[in-house]
Write a protein that holds these residues in place. Structure first.
Motif, PDB file in Angstrom:
ATOM      1  N   ARG A 117      42.994  27.803  -7.336  1.00  0.00           N
ATOM      2  CA  ARG A 117      41.746  27.883  -6.423  1.00  0.00           C
ATOM      3  C   ARG A 117      41.453  26.317  -5.454  1.00  0.00           C
ATOM      4  N   GLU A 118      41.457  26.692  -4.366  1.00  0.00           N
ATOM      5  CA  GLU A 118      41.256  25.615  -3.376  1.00  0.00           C
ATOM      6  C   GLU A 118      39.785  26.133  -2.568  1.00  0.00           C
ATOM      7  N   PRO A 119      39.324  24.730  -2.065  1.00  0.00           N
ATOM      8  CA  PRO A 119      37.968  25.163  -1.148  1.00  0.00           C
ATOM      9  C   PRO A 119      38.918  26.285   0.074  1.00  0.00           C
ATOM     10  N   LEU A 120      37.644  26.885   0.638  1.00  0.00           N
ATOM     11  CA  LEU A 120      38.039  28.291   0.978  1.00  0.00           C
ATOM     12  C   LEU A 120      36.977  28.281   1.805  1.00  0.00           C
ATOM     13  N   TRP A 151      31.905  28.142   2.233  1.00  0.00           N
ATOM     14  CA  TRP A 151      32.508  27.710   1.569  1.00  0.00           C
ATOM     15  C   TRP A 151      32.685  28.026  -0.586  1.00  0.00           C
ATOM     16  N   ILE A 152      34.011  28.825  -0.270  1.00  0.00           N
ATOM     17  CA  ILE A 152      34.274  28.775  -1.777  1.00  0.00           C
ATOM     18  C   ILE A 152      35.377  28.769  -1.877  1.00  0.00           C
ATOM     19  N   SER A 153      35.502  29.140  -3.295  1.00  0.00           N
ATOM     20  CA  SER A 153      36.478  28.362  -4.108  1.00  0.00           C
ATOM     21  C   SER A 153      37.521  29.250  -4.253  1.00  0.00           C
ATOM     22  N   SER A 154      38.772  29.984  -3.966  1.00  0.00           N
ATOM     23  CA  SER A 154      39.465  31.016  -4.760  1.00  0.00           C
ATOM     24  C   SER A 154      40.765  30.493  -4.129  1.00  0.00           C
ATOM     25  N   ASP A 155      41.513  31.771  -4.006  1.00  0.00           N
ATOM     26  CA  ASP A 155      42.780  31.679  -3.721  1.00  0.00           C
ATOM     27  C   ASP A 155      43.751  32.100  -2.575  1.00  0.00           C
ATOM     28  N   PRO A 156      43.343  31.228  -1.540  1.00  0.00           N
ATOM     29  CA  PRO A 156      43.811  32.301  -0.521  1.00  0.00           C
ATOM     30  C   PRO A 156      44.684  33.274  -0.420  1.00  0.00           C
ATOM     31  N   ALA A 157      45.920  32.625  -0.589  1.00  0.00           N
ATOM     32  CA  ALA A 157      46.809  33.681  -0.953  1.00  0.00           C
ATOM     33  C   ALA A 157      47.306  35.247  -1.526  1.00  0.00           C
TER      34      ALA A 157
END
Length: 177
Positions: A117-120, A151-157
């Motif tokens: 998870r990262e800011p996205l 802005w959310i926290s997610s895995d962009p991949a």
């Protein structure tokens, strides 16, 4: 007990092992074997789901690539051929992204990889995925009312291929408007 364990190993729908029928000193071994069979069933179900997902996700892009290659081969116009080749490249890129996302998801499900998870910024990702999904759908579009940013926290991949698939399906199968 041995017969039940052998029958259980050969099928995914056998009932639980008769652990309680074992002598008390062997019951921990029976329980461990039961847990191992349960883990084996979970992994087999994940593998089957992965194979179904791969077959589903690869079918459409491969058909698109083949149709575009046929159109390029039949085209006598160099400009038209270059356009088809560019569309083939975009379809191949989408195919590679889908394959990568499916492999990542399989690794996460198997416990070999963690979701990172990262800011996205979701609106920008949606717009990017929509541009990618719109390729090959002519004048079709999706009406949207999005905030300036979100802005959310997610895995962009993992999220990007999911959004691209969802938006592509909307463009292909939803009624106009």
């Amino acid at each position: 007990f041995a017969a039940a364990a052998l029958a259980r190993a050969g099928t995914s729908d056998a009932g639980p092992l008769p652990v309680s029928s074992l002598p008390a000193e062997l019951q921990p071994i029976g329980q461990t074997l039961e847990q191992a069979f349960a883990q084996q069933r979970r992994l087999l179900q994940q593998e089957r789901r992965f194979a179904r997902d791969v077959a589903h996700e690869l079918r459409t892009p491969l058909a698109e690539i083949r149709a575009l290659a046929d159109a390029a081969a039949a085209s006598g116009d160099a400009a038209q051929m270059r356009l088809h080749v560019a569309e083939i490249a975009l379809s191949a890129q989408g195919l590679a992204q889908s394959g990568g996302a499916l492999l990542s998801l399989a690794r996460v499900e198997a416990g070999l990889e963690r979701v990172e998870r990262e800011p996205l910024e979701l609106v920008a990702l949606i717009e990017q995925c929509l541009r990618t999904a719109a390729n090959g759908h002519g004048e079709r579009s999706i009406e949207r009312a999005l905030p300036h940013e979100c802005w959310i926290s997610s895995d962009p991949a993992l999220l990007a291929p999911l959004l691209a698939n969802l938006l592509g399906n909307a463009l292909e199968y939803a009624l106009e408007g």
